[in-house]
Design an enzyme around this catalytic site. Structure first.
Site, PDB file in Angstrom:
ATOM      1  N   HIS A  29      21.949 -47.160 -15.152  1.00 50.37           N
ATOM      2  CA  HIS A  29      22.455 -47.536 -14.257  1.00 50.37           C
ATOM      3  C   HIS A  29      21.091 -48.409 -13.327  1.00 50.37           C
ATOM      4  O   HIS A  29      21.187 -48.100 -12.105  1.00 50.37           O
ATOM      5  CB  HIS A  29      23.577 -46.916 -13.145  1.00 50.37           C
ATOM      6  CG  HIS A  29      24.835 -46.418 -13.862  1.00 50.37           C
ATOM      7  ND1 HIS A  29      24.782 -45.346 -14.025  1.00 50.37           N
ATOM      8  CD2 HIS A  29      26.261 -47.178 -14.362  1.00 50.37           C
ATOM      9  CE1 HIS A  29      26.080 -45.390 -15.567  1.00 50.37           C
ATOM     10  NE2 HIS A  29      27.074 -46.450 -15.288  1.00 50.37           N
ATOM     11  N   HIS A  36      28.448 -49.494 -21.854  1.00 48.27           N
ATOM     12  CA  HIS A  36      28.208 -47.947 -22.696  1.00 48.27           C
ATOM     13  C   HIS A  36      29.764 -47.950 -21.883  1.00 48.27           C
ATOM     14  O   HIS A  36      30.775 -48.085 -21.427  1.00 48.27           O
ATOM     15  CB  HIS A  36      27.837 -47.729 -21.209  1.00 48.27           C
ATOM     16  CG  HIS A  36      27.491 -47.513 -20.153  1.00 48.27           C
ATOM     17  ND1 HIS A  36      27.314 -48.474 -19.253  1.00 48.27           N
ATOM     18  CD2 HIS A  36      28.463 -46.192 -18.832  1.00 48.27           C
ATOM     19  CE1 HIS A  36      27.399 -47.571 -18.320  1.00 48.27           C
ATOM     20  NE2 HIS A  36      28.486 -47.190 -17.979  1.00 48.27           N
ATOM     21  N   CYS A  71      36.525 -41.192 -12.055  1.00 46.39           N
ATOM     22  CA  CYS A  71      35.447 -41.124 -12.973  1.00 46.39           C
ATOM     23  C   CYS A  71      34.679 -40.801 -13.916  1.00 46.39           C
ATOM     24  O   CYS A  71      34.343 -40.004 -13.192  1.00 46.39           O
ATOM     25  CB  CYS A  71      34.367 -42.850 -13.047  1.00 46.39           C
ATOM     26  SG  CYS A  71      35.907 -44.070 -12.092  1.00 46.39           S
ATOM     27  N   HIS A  73      31.533 -40.700 -18.006  1.00 44.30           N
ATOM     28  CA  HIS A  73      31.002 -41.243 -18.902  1.00 44.30           C
ATOM     29  C   HIS A  73      31.687 -40.193 -19.918  1.00 44.30           C
ATOM     30  O   HIS A  73      31.008 -38.133 -19.532  1.00 44.30           O
ATOM     31  CB  HIS A  73      29.885 -41.162 -19.707  1.00 44.30           C
ATOM     32  CG  HIS A  73      29.063 -42.107 -17.967  1.00 44.30           C
ATOM     33  ND1 HIS A  73      28.881 -42.107 -16.980  1.00 44.30           N
ATOM     34  CD2 HIS A  73      29.520 -43.374 -18.167  1.00 44.30           C
ATOM     35  CE1 HIS A  73      28.194 -42.729 -15.801  1.00 44.30           C
ATOM     36  NE2 HIS A  73      29.183 -44.432 -17.101  1.00 44.30           N
ATOM     37  N   GLU A  91      33.590 -33.107 -10.624  1.00 39.05           N
ATOM     38  CA  GLU A  91      34.000 -33.764  -9.230  1.00 39.05           C
ATOM     39  C   GLU A  91      34.629 -33.134  -8.418  1.00 39.05           C
ATOM     40  O   GLU A  91      35.233 -33.221  -7.537  1.00 39.05           O
ATOM     41  CB  GLU A  91      34.376 -34.741  -9.684  1.00 39.05           C
ATOM     42  CG  GLU A  91      32.838 -35.622 -10.347  1.00 39.05           C
ATOM     43  CD  GLU A  91      34.126 -37.600 -10.467  1.00 39.05           C
ATOM     44  OE1 GLU A  91      34.591 -37.612 -10.085  1.00 39.05           O
ATOM     45  OE2 GLU A  91      33.133 -37.434 -11.621  1.00 39.05           O
ATOM     46  N   TYR A 108      35.502 -53.899 -17.540  1.00 40.01           N
ATOM     47  CA  TYR A 108      35.041 -54.181 -16.531  1.00 40.01           C
ATOM     48  C   TYR A 108      33.453 -54.095 -16.228  1.00 40.01           C
ATOM     49  O   TYR A 108      32.623 -53.689 -17.223  1.00 40.01           O
ATOM     50  CB  TYR A 108      35.366 -54.107 -15.422  1.00 40.01           C
ATOM     51  CG  TYR A 108      34.963 -52.912 -14.627  1.00 40.01           C
ATOM     52  CD1 TYR A 108      33.508 -52.470 -13.606  1.00 40.01           C
ATOM     53  CD2 TYR A 108      35.103 -51.542 -15.084  1.00 40.01           C
ATOM     54  CE1 TYR A 108      33.250 -51.032 -13.792  1.00 40.01           C
ATOM     55  CE2 TYR A 108      34.332 -50.069 -14.621  1.00 40.01           C
ATOM     56  CZ  TYR A 108      33.885 -49.899 -13.711  1.00 40.01           C
ATOM     57  OH  TYR A 108      33.203 -49.088 -13.476  1.00 40.01           O
ATOM     58  N   GLU A 118      27.656 -52.033 -12.571  1.00 42.51           N
ATOM     59  CA  GLU A 118      28.442 -51.309 -13.857  1.00 42.51           C
ATOM     60  C   GLU A 118      28.857 -52.443 -14.740  1.00 42.51           C
ATOM     61  O   GLU A 118      29.621 -53.548 -14.614  1.00 42.51           O
ATOM     62  CB  GLU A 118      29.763 -50.822 -12.616  1.00 42.51           C
ATOM     63  CG  GLU A 118      29.372 -49.751 -11.557  1.00 42.51           C
ATOM     64  CD  GLU A 118      29.215 -48.804 -12.394  1.00 42.51           C
ATOM     65  OE1 GLU A 118      29.423 -48.404 -14.210  1.00 42.51           O
ATOM     66  OE2 GLU A 118      28.532 -47.441 -11.937  1.00 42.51           O
ATOM     67  N   GLU A 120      30.686 -51.491 -18.149  1.00 38.62           N
ATOM     68  CA  GLU A 120      31.356 -50.388 -18.767  1.00 38.62           C
ATOM     69  C   GLU A 120      32.957 -51.017 -19.843  1.00 38.62           C
ATOM     70  O   GLU A 120      33.835 -51.435 -19.244  1.00 38.62           O
ATOM     71  CB  GLU A 120      31.831 -49.590 -17.905  1.00 38.62           C
ATOM     72  CG  GLU A 120      30.978 -48.509 -17.242  1.00 38.62           C
ATOM     73  CD  GLU A 120      31.026 -47.269 -16.474  1.00 38.62           C
ATOM     74  OE1 GLU A 120      30.115 -47.163 -15.879  1.00 38.62           O
ATOM     75  OE2 GLU A 120      32.539 -47.943 -15.902  1.00 38.62           O
ATOM     76  N   TRP A 165      36.569 -51.692  -9.948  1.00 37.10           N
ATOM     77  CA  TRP A 165      37.581 -51.180 -10.677  1.00 37.10           C
ATOM     78  C   TRP A 165      38.680 -50.548 -10.418  1.00 37.10           C
ATOM     79  O   TRP A 165      39.685 -50.562 -11.562  1.00 37.10           O
ATOM     80  CB  TRP A 165      36.337 -50.280 -11.735  1.00 37.10           C
ATOM     81  CG  TRP A 165      36.570 -49.158 -11.110  1.00 37.10           C
ATOM     82  CD1 TRP A 165      37.133 -48.136 -10.879  1.00 37.10           C
ATOM     83  CD2 TRP A 165      34.669 -48.869  -9.917  1.00 37.10           C
ATOM     84  NE1 TRP A 165      36.260 -46.692 -10.108  1.00 37.10           N
ATOM     85  CE2 TRP A 165      34.752 -47.291  -9.517  1.00 37.10           C
ATOM     86  CE3 TRP A 165      33.536 -49.303 -10.031  1.00 37.10           C
ATOM     87  CZ2 TRP A 165      34.373 -46.570  -8.894  1.00 37.10           C
ATOM     88  CZ3 TRP A 165      32.794 -49.003  -9.179  1.00 37.10           C
ATOM     89  CH2 TRP A 165      32.785 -47.642  -9.000  1.00 37.10           C
TER      90      TRP A 165
END
Length: 190
Positions: A29, A36, A71, A73, A91, A108, A118, A120, A165
């Site tokens: 980032h 990604h 959110c 990955h 989280e 987005y 961002e 992704e 997002w």
């Protein structure tokens, strides 16, 4: 990238979501973030309320901004539902169940005030929990359970208060077919 795969990595992809390799998450980032894989999740509890979280001030992109529940990955070879469960534990300190993809092709690109991009392919999930969050302070600085209608109104009256997002996702959910989302898109749209 050759050599061992770093534990905390992102999967780099082409425009068709085909994997191209991996890169350490901490290096990806920036002002020129490569495309990604990621995911977003909206977490519901039994009374139908959805969890909004406020990103920790230490987050690299959009610090202090309200967003969807969490959110993350997925790692290379990791099933999406497993990635959702892993991030819910990390989280928010809770377990999830009934994880389902709602917007499988969401994508987005957004740039925050510091110039961090961002970029992704980011399927959107709904998940459910019986637990109360115990947020990781490195990830979440505040949280609030809201009625889906309240989230829909917030997107309309104060989109600047939310991550870009989340705003795009709520609009996309409002446009989605009721059959695909079990009718929850109408609640999210307000």
């Amino acid at each position: 990238m050759s050599g061992p795969v770093p534990l905390d990595h992102v999967v780099l992809v082409d425009d068709d979501a085909r994997p191209l390799g991996v890169a350490p998450r901490a290096t990806v980032h920036s002002g020129s973030t490569p495309l990604h894989l990621a995911f977003s999740c909206y977490l519901f509890r039994d009374d139908g309320r959805v969890l909004l979280t406020r990103r920790a001030l230490a987050k690299r992109s959009w610090p202090g901004v309200w967003t969807n529940s969490f959110c993350g990955h997925p790692r290379s070879g990791e099933r999406p539902a497993d990635a959702v469960a892993r991030h819910a534990r990390h989280e928010l300190g809770l377990a999830v169940h009934d994880v389902r993809v709602i917007l499988p092709r969401f994508r987005y690109r957004a740039v925050d005030a510091a110039g961090i991009v961002e970029n992704e392919i980011c399927p959107v999930y709904f998940a459910f929990t019986h637990d109360e969050p115990e947020p990781n302070p490195d990830e979440v600085m505040d949280q609030r359970w809201v009625d889906p209608e309240e989230l829909g109104r917030l997107v309309v009256v104060a989109p600047w208060a939310l991550s870009p997002w989340a705003v795009e996702q709520v609009h996309a959910l409002a446009d989605a077919d009721d059959a695909a989302t079990g009718g929850l898109d109408e609640e999210l749209a307000g």
